[in-house]
Design an enzyme around this catalytic site. Structure first.
Site, mmCIF file in Angstrom:
data_model
loop_
_atom_site.group_PDB
_atom_site.id
_atom_site.type_symbol
_atom_site.label_atom_id
_atom_site.label_comp_id
_atom_site.label_asym_id
_atom_site.label_seq_id
_atom_site.Cartn_x
_atom_site.Cartn_y
_atom_site.Cartn_z
ATOM 1 N N GLU A 21 -6.255 -7.717 -0.236
ATOM 2 C CA GLU A 21 -6.982 -7.455 1.003
ATOM 3 C C GLU A 21 -8.427 -7.127 0.668
ATOM 4 O O GLU A 21 -8.709 -6.281 -0.175
ATOM 5 C CB GLU A 21 -6.377 -6.271 1.784
ATOM 6 C CG GLU A 21 -4.991 -6.516 2.327
ATOM 7 C CD GLU A 21 -4.460 -5.331 3.138
ATOM 8 O OE1 GLU A 21 -5.286 -4.485 3.562
ATOM 9 O OE2 GLU A 21 -3.234 -5.238 3.323
ATOM 10 N N GLU A 32 0.768 -1.237 0.000
ATOM 11 C CA GLU A 32 0.000 0.000 0.000
ATOM 12 C C GLU A 32 0.807 1.301 0.000
ATOM 13 O O GLU A 32 0.685 2.116 0.919
ATOM 14 C CB GLU A 32 -0.971 0.006 1.179
ATOM 15 C CG GLU A 32 -2.044 -1.062 1.080
ATOM 16 C CD GLU A 32 -3.125 -0.920 2.136
ATOM 17 O OE1 GLU A 32 -2.993 -0.094 3.059
ATOM 18 O OE2 GLU A 32 -4.141 -1.644 2.044
#
Length: 346
Positions: A280, A172
Site C-alpha cells: 500500500e 496490517e
C-alpha cells in the site's frame, strides 16, 4: 476489447493529461541502474467494507471489484497486479471459526474475481483485511499459530493450480508483538507449502507493517529468520506520506518523504536477502505528493532488485472521489498520480 463509453472518455482524459505532463516527465527522471518491477498494480478495496455488520448484505454492506475496472487497469493502464482484501469473518464465519468450513457464497464470489483477474494474465493477491483481529479479539486469544496455518492451508488448496495467485497472509497487524506475528506468519508459510501450494506468499509485520517503522518496531529482528523451503516469500510493507503515516491526509510532509521513509526498510532488505513488496502506498494529487511518490518508486528501482513492486491504495466501485482513488472514471487522483508518478515506472 471494446471499451465502455465511460472508459473511452477516461482514456481521452488520460491522453490529454499525459501530453500535458510530458515536459515534467522529461525533467523528473529516475537515473542509475534500475530494476523494473515484477508486480505493479492497485488495491481493489470493497469486499472488506461493512465490517461492523457480519456477515452483511452483498451490494449494501460490501461488494466486489468491477470487471470493467479490472479491464481498464490491465488493458489501458498496463497494470499486472491486484490486491483484493476480504473480511475473514465473512469467509470463515465465527460460528465455525477459522479452521471450519468456508461460507460458500462469499468464497464463490472471491473465486470468481480471482479467476477473472488471472484469466486476463494478471496476478492477484487476496488477503484477510483484519489487522490480526478476528471476531472481536486478536487471533492469538482463540487460535494458535497452527490454527492460522490450517486456515491458510485450506484456502491455498482451492487455488493451488493457479500460478498467478499470491497468498497475502494478514493485513496490517498492530498492537501485538512482532515475534507473535512472525510466529503466525511462519506457521502459515509452512502450512501452505505442506498443502503443495508453490505460489508467492506475502507476509506482513506488526505496527501496520509500516516501512518507516520496520527497523524500530521489532519487525526487523522478528522476520530476519523467516524461512520458506521454496524461497518464494516477500515481506509486504505499507507506506503513506502524510505526517502520521496514516494515509488520511492529502498533504505530504515534503516532496522527498517517499524515498526517505523507505530508506531503512530498503537497507534491511538488502542486508537480509529478503524480497520486499510495497502493498500500500497512497497520497494526494498535488505537487509535493506527486514528487514524493515518484521519488519513492525511483528509490525502489534503484535498490538492486530487492523490491518486487507495489500496489497503489486504492480503487474499488465505492471509492468515488476519495483523494487517493484511481477507480475509473471518478477517481480524482487519476489526473496526476497515474501519468506523473506511476505510469513512468510501468
Amino acid at each position: 476489447m471494446k471499451l465502455s463509453s465511460s472508459l473511452v472518455s477516461l482514456s481521452i482524459i488520460l491522453a490529454s493529461a499525459n501530453a500535458a505532463v510530458t515536459s515534467k516527465r522529461q525533467t523528473n527522471t529516475c537515473e542509475g541502474d534500475l530494476t523494473p518491477f515484477e508486480l505493479f498494480g492497485v488495491n481493489e478495496s470493497c469486499a472488506e467494507f461493512g465490517n461492523t455488520n457480519i456477515p452483511g448484505e452483498f451490494g449494501t454492506d460490501y461488494t466486489w471489484p468491477a470487471e470493467s475496472s479490472i479491464d481498464y487497469f490491465v488493458d489501458t493502464v498496463g497494470f499486472n497486479f491486484f490486491r483484493v482484501p476480504f473480511l475473514l469473518e465473512r469467509l470463515a464465519p465465527p460460528a465455525t471459526g477459522i479452521t471450519g468450513d468456508f461460507d460458500a457464497t462469499y468464497l464463490g464470489q472471491l473465486q470468481d474475481i480471482v479467476s477473472y483477474i488471472t484469466g486476463k494474465g494478471a496476478y492477484v493477491a487476496f488477503e484477510p483485511h483484519n489487522f490480526f483481529i478476528y471476531d472481536g479479539s486478536t487471533l492469538d486469544a482463540k487460535y494458535t499459530a497452527e490454527d492460522f496455518g490450517t486456515f491458510w492451508a485450506n484456502l491455498a488448496k482451492l487455488f493451488v493450480s493457479d500460478d498467478h495467485v499470491i497468498f497475502d497472509l494478514m493485513n496490517e497487524p498492530h498492537d501485538v508483538e512482532a515475534t507473535l506475528v512472525a510466529e503466525y506468519m511462519q506457521a502459515a508459510v509452512n502450512a501452505i507449502r505442506a498443502a503443495d501450494a508453490t505460489q508467492l506468499i506475502f507476509v506482513e509485520g506488526t505496527s501496520w507493517t509500516g516501512a518507516w517503522t520496520w527497523t524500530t518496531s521489532g519487525n526487523s529482528e522478528a522476520f530476519a529468520s523467516l524461512s520458506d523451503p521454496l524461497n518464494n516469500t516477500a515481506i509486504q510493507m505499507h507506506q503513506y506520506l502524510d505526517s502520521d503515516g496514516s494515509g488520511t491526509n492529502e498533504t505530504c510532509v515534503s516532496s522527498t518523504i517517499g524515498a526517505e521513509r523507505l530508506a531503512d526498510a530498503t537497507a534491511w532488505l538488502q542486508e537480509t536477502g529478503h524480497k520486499g513488496f510495497l502493498g500500500e502506498i497512497g497520497a494526494g494529487s498535488n505537487d509535493d505528493c506527486v514528487a514524493a511518490v515518484y521519488g519513492a518508486l525511483c528509490s525502489m528501482q534503484q535498490a538492486g532488485g530487492v523490491w518486487l513492486g507495489l500496489s497503489w491504495w486504492a480503487a474499488g466501485p465505492w471509492w468515488d472521489t476519495y483523494f487517493t482513488s484511481i477507480e475509473p472514471p471518478s477517481g480524482t487522483s487519476v489526473s496526476r498520480i497515474l501519468p506523473e508518478a506511476l505510469e513512468p515506472f510501468l
